[in-house]
Design a protein around this motif. Structure first.
Motif, PDB file in Angstrom:
ATOM      1  N   ILE A  24       0.876  -1.172   0.000  1.00 29.25           N
ATOM      2  CA  ILE A  24       0.000   0.000   0.000  1.00 29.25           C
ATOM      3  C   ILE A  24       0.915   1.224   0.000  1.00 29.25           C
ATOM      4  O   ILE A  24       1.658   1.457   0.953  1.00 29.25           O
ATOM      5  CB  ILE A  24      -0.937   0.017   1.212  1.00 29.25           C
ATOM      6  CG1 ILE A  24      -1.778  -1.261   1.261  1.00 29.25           C
ATOM      7  CG2 ILE A  24      -1.845   1.247   1.156  1.00 29.25           C
ATOM      8  CD1 ILE A  24      -2.710  -1.342   2.456  1.00 29.25           C
ATOM      9  N   HIS A  25       0.886   1.961  -1.091  1.00 25.21           N
ATOM     10  CA  HIS A  25       1.806   3.075  -1.302  1.00 25.21           C
ATOM     11  C   HIS A  25       1.023   4.380  -1.233  1.00 25.21           C
ATOM     12  O   HIS A  25       0.139   4.638  -2.053  1.00 25.21           O
ATOM     13  CB  HIS A  25       2.480   2.941  -2.672  1.00 25.21           C
ATOM     14  CG  HIS A  25       3.680   3.804  -2.855  1.00 25.21           C
ATOM     15  ND1 HIS A  25       4.974   3.305  -2.932  1.00 25.21           N
ATOM     16  CD2 HIS A  25       3.802   5.145  -2.965  1.00 25.21           C
ATOM     17  CE1 HIS A  25       5.817   4.293  -3.101  1.00 25.21           C
ATOM     18  NE2 HIS A  25       5.128   5.430  -3.123  1.00 25.21           N
ATOM     19  N   GLY A  26       1.305   5.196  -0.230  1.00 24.45           N
ATOM     20  CA  GLY A  26       0.635   6.475  -0.082  1.00 24.45           C
ATOM     21  C   GLY A  26       1.233   7.529  -0.989  1.00 24.45           C
ATOM     22  O   GLY A  26       2.454   7.554  -1.211  1.00 24.45           O
ATOM     23  N   ILE A  27       0.379   8.394  -1.510  1.00 25.00           N
ATOM     24  CA  ILE A  27       0.824   9.542  -2.305  1.00 25.00           C
ATOM     25  C   ILE A  27       0.193  10.780  -1.697  1.00 25.00           C
ATOM     26  O   ILE A  27      -1.034  10.904  -1.646  1.00 25.00           O
ATOM     27  CB  ILE A  27       0.426   9.407  -3.783  1.00 25.00           C
ATOM     28  CG1 ILE A  27       1.016   8.123  -4.374  1.00 25.00           C
ATOM     29  CG2 ILE A  27       0.897  10.616  -4.579  1.00 25.00           C
ATOM     30  CD1 ILE A  27       0.585   7.859  -5.799  1.00 25.00           C
ATOM     31  N   VAL A  28       1.016  11.687  -1.198  1.00 25.86           N
ATOM     32  CA  VAL A  28       0.532  12.893  -0.541  1.00 25.86           C
ATOM     33  C   VAL A  28       1.127  14.115  -1.210  1.00 25.86           C
ATOM     34  O   VAL A  28       2.167  14.054  -1.861  1.00 25.86           O
ATOM     35  CB  VAL A  28       0.860  12.890   0.975  1.00 25.86           C
ATOM     36  CG1 VAL A  28       0.194  11.728   1.680  1.00 25.86           C
ATOM     37  CG2 VAL A  28       2.370  12.862   1.214  1.00 25.86           C
ATOM     38  N   GLY A  29       0.475  15.231  -1.022  1.00 25.10           N
ATOM     39  CA  GLY A  29       0.942  16.492  -1.585  1.00 25.10           C
ATOM     40  C   GLY A  29      -0.160  17.523  -1.488  1.00 25.10           C
ATOM     41  O   GLY A  29      -1.335  17.179  -1.316  1.00 25.10           O
ATOM     42  N   GLU A  30       0.208  18.778  -1.616  1.00 24.03           N
ATOM     43  CA  GLU A  30      -0.783  19.846  -1.582  1.00 24.03           C
ATOM     44  C   GLU A  30      -1.720  19.741  -2.776  1.00 24.03           C
ATOM     45  O   GLU A  30      -1.442  19.058  -3.759  1.00 24.03           O
ATOM     46  CB  GLU A  30      -0.090  21.217  -1.616  1.00 24.03           C
ATOM     47  CG  GLU A  30       0.631  21.606  -0.343  1.00 24.03           C
ATOM     48  CD  GLU A  30       1.037  23.062  -0.384  1.00 24.03           C
ATOM     49  OE1 GLU A  30       0.312  23.880   0.207  1.00 24.03           O
ATOM     50  OE2 GLU A  30       2.057  23.394  -0.998  1.00 24.03           O
ATOM     51  N   ASN A  31      -2.857  20.459  -2.710  1.00 25.68           N
ATOM     52  CA  ASN A  31      -3.696  20.590  -3.891  1.00 25.68           C
ATOM     53  C   ASN A  31      -2.866  21.188  -5.018  1.00 25.68           C
ATOM     54  O   ASN A  31      -2.142  22.163  -4.812  1.00 25.68           O
ATOM     55  CB  ASN A  31      -4.888  21.497  -3.608  1.00 25.68           C
ATOM     56  CG  ASN A  31      -5.876  20.858  -2.656  1.00 25.68           C
ATOM     57  OD1 ASN A  31      -6.054  21.330  -1.545  1.00 25.68           O
ATOM     58  ND2 ASN A  31      -6.515  19.785  -3.062  1.00 25.68           N
ATOM     59  N   GLY A  32      -2.973  20.593  -6.187  1.00 26.50           N
ATOM     60  CA  GLY A  32      -2.211  21.094  -7.327  1.00 26.50           C
ATOM     61  C   GLY A  32      -0.799  20.555  -7.393  1.00 26.50           C
ATOM     62  O   GLY A  32      -0.022  20.986  -8.252  1.00 26.50           O
ATOM     63  N   ALA A  33      -0.442  19.597  -6.522  1.00 33.45           N
ATOM     64  CA  ALA A  33       0.911  19.051  -6.528  1.00 33.45           C
ATOM     65  C   ALA A  33       1.139  18.077  -7.675  1.00 33.45           C
ATOM     66  O   ALA A  33       2.288  17.748  -7.991  1.00 33.45           O
ATOM     67  CB  ALA A  33       1.217  18.362  -5.202  1.00 33.45           C
TER      68      ALA A  33
END
Length: 512
Positions: free
Chosen positions: A37-46
């Protein structure tokens, strides 16, 4: 161990995508192992949704490659993605509400004009999914009658029924209750244990830390980090996402409640079919305080916001604003605004904006009769100037008043709705799900604005499915169950979370 076993199930290799002068993805590379399970996070528009859209075949990368089981693949369409075992669960579900669960999953796989054989085969497939993954659901249920959590389960079943072994979920818990989110986490762990590779795109750092094995962080279209989840913290992820230190705990000054600004008594509301939604609800709001309204979705919170903002008329009850009685028989959003009551609705796209309109027009919705925007006809230049000022003050990106509202990321859409409602200086603010689908940087900004408004003497009623948000911002917490307010709690009390949880579930222990 064989070389094949060491080969990642999925690899992104230097993926780039531009929209005009905007670089949505720039040389993004990382891989996902079998059963990970690989999480992908970032701000809106990242660039998270763009990358997932490339994987799902909705758009094509300008350069780079996607490898599955070590082999480069061509994903030119959603059909290609499905054929390669890629399934996508979108934040806004792709389901036909008037059709059954079975027929939604069967769409595109009917097997010919005579549906009986296709339906029988799909029933067997769904029974297998229920047995292997705990995905039991009534195949004959109509989508319109299902809660959000079960609709999402249908989307996952649809992907698995088509042979997906790589599953991408975009903001999967944005509209789920805590119980539904917990159920989803258990389901995803089960799928990973059975060999699925899962990409989990989210803004919620506590979820990504609890659920994933690895996390990749995107910022401004680039991958800036990939780390083992065991080596990450909320603080380190937030700093990587935003490029600066982010306050994960709010500094909330002590409240100084002032005059009574809103008093509702015995509000009752029934649907046209006679179902009771609000059962003699009473509450009060004072200047300089935030009152949180907790509860499992569907227990009357949304209906109460609708009544207080003038969107629905109750069958019984009274309302006073700033000591003046309000005639609920002809109360509407325009009259609410005349009482200096602002409303940020739970669903910004359905009730808070017109997606096809430019930002400049959305920034004036509800205020279009203000002479500053034109004496008789709306002055486009005045609208653009007003919107540009809000964008500057609230850090809305891009600062493009002529851009359609739909083209902004979720966080920037929410900032613009907040700016429109808060900028006039309301004495009362009714806000639903203020940070739904919003990244951590925008959450920090919106929470700060709410506390600033409270400090300026406004009264705020806050509805959120995020209990942490309720506890962080509120001075008092009311809990709703089955259309009634069943208790009040001090959010700073040691047992606050437990008491609110019991009241949300309708436990008889709530009287303790």
């Amino acid at each position: 161990m064989s070389a094949l076993a060491d080969t990642p199930t999925l690899e992104f290799r230097r993926i780039s995508k531009n929209f005009g002068s905007l670089a949505a993805n720039r040389d993004i590379s990382f891989n996902v192992a079998r059963g990970e399970i690989h999480g992908i996070v970032g701000e809106n528009g990242a660039g998270k949704s763009t990358l997932m859209s490339i994987l799902a075949g909705l758009i094509r990368a300008d350069s780079g490659a996607i490898l599955i089981d070590g082999k480069p693949v061509e994903i030119a369409s959603p059909a290609d993605a499905i054929r390669l075992g890629v399934g996508m669960v979108h934040q806004h579900f792709m389901l036909v509400e008037t059709m059954s669960v079975l027929d939604n999953i069967l769409l595109g796989r009917e097997g010919g004009p005579l549906l009986a054989r296709g339906r029988a085969a799909m029933r067997e497939t769904l029974a297998t999914l229920a047995r292997d993954h705990g995905l039991a659901i009534d195949p004959d249920a109509t989508i319109a009658g299902l809660p959000v959590g079960l609709r999402q389960r249908v989307e996952i079943m649809k992907a698995l029924a088509r042979g997906a072994r790589i599953l991408a979920l975009d903001e999967p818990t944005a509209a789920l209750t805590p119980n539904e989110a917990a159920s989803l986490s258990g389901l995803l762990r089960n799928l990973a244990a059975n060999g699925a590779s899962i990409l989990f795109v989210t803004h919620k750092l506590h979820e990504v830390l609890e659920l994933t094995d690895k996390i990749s962080v995107l910022r401004a279209g680039e991958r800036v980090a990939t780390v083992a989840t065991s080596d990450a913290t909320a603080e380190s992820l937030a700093e990587a996402m935003v490029g600066r230190r982010v306050a994960t705990q709010m500094n909330k000054p002590a409240a100084r409640p002032g005059a009574l600004l809103l008093q509702a008594a015995d509000i009752s509301l029934s649907d046209p079919d006679g179902r009771l939604r609000l059962d003699r609800v009473s509450l009060s709001l004072c200047a300089g305080e935030i009152v949180g309204l907790a509860g499992v979705a569907g227990n009357g919170q949304s209906e109460l916001l609708d009544v207080l903002s003038g969107m629905r008329k109750p069958q019984a009850g009274t309302l006073q604003i700033a000591g003046r009685a309000v005639d609920l028989s002809n109360y509407d959003p325009a009259r609410a605004r005349a009482h200096r009551l602002a409303h940020i609705p739970e669903d910004r796209l359905r009730y808070g904006a017109v997606a096809a309109f430019p930002a400049s027009e959305n920034a004036a919705l509800g205020q279009q009769r203000n002479r500053r925007f034109g004496a008789r006809l709306l002055d486009p230049a005045a609208l653009r100037a007003h919107c540009a000022g809000l964008m500057q003050s609230w850090d809305v990106r891009p600062r493009a008043p002529d851009l359609a509202f739909a083209r902004f990321s979720g966080g920037n859409q929410q900032k613009l709705v907040f700016a429109r409602e808060v900028d006039p200086g309301p004495q009362l603010l009714i806000v639903g799900q203020p940070t739904r689908g919003v990244d951590i940087g925008a959450i920090e900004a919106l929470h700060s604005r709410l506390l600033d408004l409270r400090g300026a003497g406004a009264a705020i009623l806050l509805v959120s499915v995020e209990l942490d948000e309720i506890l962080t911002l509120s001075d008092r917490v009311l809990t709703m169950h089955a259309g009634r307010i069943v208790g009040e709690c001090n959010p700073d009390a040691p047992n606050a979370r437990q008491r609110i949880g019991l009241m949300m579930a309708g436990s008889p222990e709530i009287a303790a």
